[in-house]
Scaffold this motif. Structure first.
Motif, PDB file in Angstrom:
ATOM      1  N   SER A 176       0.826  -1.197   0.000  1.00  0.00           N
ATOM      2  CA  SER A 176       0.000   0.000   0.000  1.00  0.00           C
ATOM      3  C   SER A 176       0.864   1.252   0.000  1.00  0.00           C
ATOM      4  O   SER A 176       2.011   1.232   0.444  1.00  0.00           O
ATOM      5  CB  SER A 176      -0.922   0.019   1.212  1.00  0.00           C
ATOM      6  N   ALA A 223      -5.029   9.724   2.833  1.00  0.00           N
ATOM      7  CA  ALA A 223      -5.584   8.775   1.867  1.00  0.00           C
ATOM      8  C   ALA A 223      -4.636   7.605   1.688  1.00  0.00           C
ATOM      9  O   ALA A 223      -3.425   7.760   1.837  1.00  0.00           O
ATOM     10  CB  ALA A 223      -5.838   9.450   0.526  1.00  0.00           C
ATOM     11  N   THR A 224      -5.217   6.446   1.367  1.00  0.00           N
ATOM     12  CA  THR A 224      -4.408   5.261   1.098  1.00  0.00           C
ATOM     13  C   THR A 224      -4.868   4.595  -0.186  1.00  0.00           C
ATOM     14  O   THR A 224      -6.027   4.744  -0.595  1.00  0.00           O
ATOM     15  CB  THR A 224      -4.500   4.235   2.235  1.00  0.00           C
ATOM     16  N   ILE A 225      -3.957   3.860  -0.804  1.00  0.00           N
ATOM     17  CA  ILE A 225      -4.295   3.051  -1.973  1.00  0.00           C
ATOM     18  C   ILE A 225      -3.524   1.743  -1.868  1.00  0.00           C
ATOM     19  O   ILE A 225      -2.327   1.741  -1.579  1.00  0.00           O
ATOM     20  CB  ILE A 225      -3.995   3.795  -3.292  1.00  0.00           C
ATOM     21  N   LYS A 237      -7.523  -0.337  -4.299  1.00  0.00           N
ATOM     22  CA  LYS A 237      -8.560   0.062  -3.352  1.00  0.00           C
ATOM     23  C   LYS A 237      -8.110   1.312  -2.618  1.00  0.00           C
ATOM     24  O   LYS A 237      -6.951   1.414  -2.198  1.00  0.00           O
ATOM     25  CB  LYS A 237      -8.839  -1.069  -2.372  1.00  0.00           C
ATOM     26  N   THR A 238      -9.029   2.252  -2.450  1.00  0.00           N
ATOM     27  CA  THR A 238      -8.691   3.528  -1.842  1.00  0.00           C
ATOM     28  C   THR A 238      -9.504   3.783  -0.571  1.00  0.00           C
ATOM     29  O   THR A 238     -10.589   3.229  -0.387  1.00  0.00           O
ATOM     30  CB  THR A 238      -8.932   4.689  -2.816  1.00  0.00           C
ATOM     31  N   ASN A 239      -8.946   4.647   0.261  1.00  0.00           N
ATOM     32  CA  ASN A 239      -9.627   5.048   1.488  1.00  0.00           C
ATOM     33  C   ASN A 239      -9.210   6.477   1.799  1.00  0.00           C
ATOM     34  O   ASN A 239      -8.070   6.869   1.509  1.00  0.00           O
ATOM     35  CB  ASN A 239      -9.245   4.126   2.646  1.00  0.00           C
ATOM     36  N   TYR A 240     -10.144   7.256   2.372  1.00  0.00           N
ATOM     37  CA  TYR A 240      -9.887   8.675   2.602  1.00  0.00           C
ATOM     38  C   TYR A 240     -10.301   9.089   4.010  1.00  0.00           C
ATOM     39  O   TYR A 240     -11.244   8.554   4.584  1.00  0.00           O
ATOM     40  CB  TYR A 240     -10.666   9.533   1.606  1.00  0.00           C
ATOM     41  N   SER A 276      -8.301  12.933  -4.365  1.00  0.00           N
ATOM     42  CA  SER A 276      -8.329  11.641  -5.036  1.00  0.00           C
ATOM     43  C   SER A 276      -6.911  11.077  -5.102  1.00  0.00           C
ATOM     44  O   SER A 276      -6.000  11.751  -5.602  1.00  0.00           O
ATOM     45  CB  SER A 276      -8.904  11.788  -6.439  1.00  0.00           C
ATOM     46  N   ILE A 277      -6.745   9.844  -4.610  1.00  0.00           N
ATOM     47  CA  ILE A 277      -5.439   9.188  -4.663  1.00  0.00           C
ATOM     48  C   ILE A 277      -5.446   8.182  -5.801  1.00  0.00           C
ATOM     49  O   ILE A 277      -6.450   7.494  -6.046  1.00  0.00           O
ATOM     50  CB  ILE A 277      -5.106   8.506  -3.314  1.00  0.00           C
ATOM     51  N   SER A 278      -4.342   8.116  -6.532  1.00  0.00           N
ATOM     52  CA  SER A 278      -4.225   7.165  -7.629  1.00  0.00           C
ATOM     53  C   SER A 278      -2.779   6.710  -7.733  1.00  0.00           C
ATOM     54  O   SER A 278      -1.875   7.343  -7.179  1.00  0.00           O
ATOM     55  CB  SER A 278      -4.688   7.783  -8.944  1.00  0.00           C
ATOM     56  N   VAL A 280       2.717   7.332  -6.821  1.00  0.00           N
ATOM     57  CA  VAL A 280       1.376   7.585  -6.310  1.00  0.00           C
ATOM     58  C   VAL A 280       1.105   9.078  -6.405  1.00  0.00           C
ATOM     59  O   VAL A 280       2.031   9.896  -6.263  1.00  0.00           O
ATOM     60  CB  VAL A 280       1.225   7.072  -4.867  1.00  0.00           C
TER      61      VAL A 280
END
Length: 118
Positions: free
Chosen positions: A33, A49-51, A56-59, A68-70, A78
């Motif tokens: 991650s 934020a995590t990806i 899968k993302t979380n904020y 927005s994380i990508s 990232v």
């Protein structure tokens, strides 16, 4: 040696946008991650934020709908797209990643300053 290098911080007016980037380099076998944290003056570092490696993302509640994380797995990079910025988003933003070189370790970037002010 694994390094995380952030870029894209700066000064922006309220309501504006910025895009942060974090590139991982070095002897990398796998990346788990990746995440963005931030730390405002006088406050504790907080998760933004995590990806995960499968996207899968979380904020944090404070940034949902605005950030927005990508990720780009091919570039080990990232991104954090930040829209509708508020003065309370002002902080040093840090990249964080779980990376396996010889063993799994957590790495941090050096931080990039984001200032939201008119």
């Amino acid at each position: 040696q694994v390094q995380l290098v952030e870029s894209g911080g700066g000064l922006v007016q309220p309501g504006g946008s910025l895009r942060l980037s974090c590139a991982a380099s070095g002897r990398i076998s796998s990346i788990g991650s990746m995440a963005w944290y931030r730390q405002a003056p006088g406050k504790e570092r907080e998760l933004v934020a995590t990806i995960t490696s499968d996207g899968k993302t979380n904020y944090a509640d404070s940034v949902k709908g605005r950030f927005s994380i990508s990720g780009d797995n091919a570039k080990n990079t990232v991104y954090l797209q930040m829209n509708s910025l508020k003065s309370e988003d002002t902080a040093v933003y840090y990249c964080n990643a779980a990376i396996r070189s010889r063993v799994w370790q957590t790495y941090w970037g050096q931080g990039t300053q984001v200032t939201v002010s008119s």
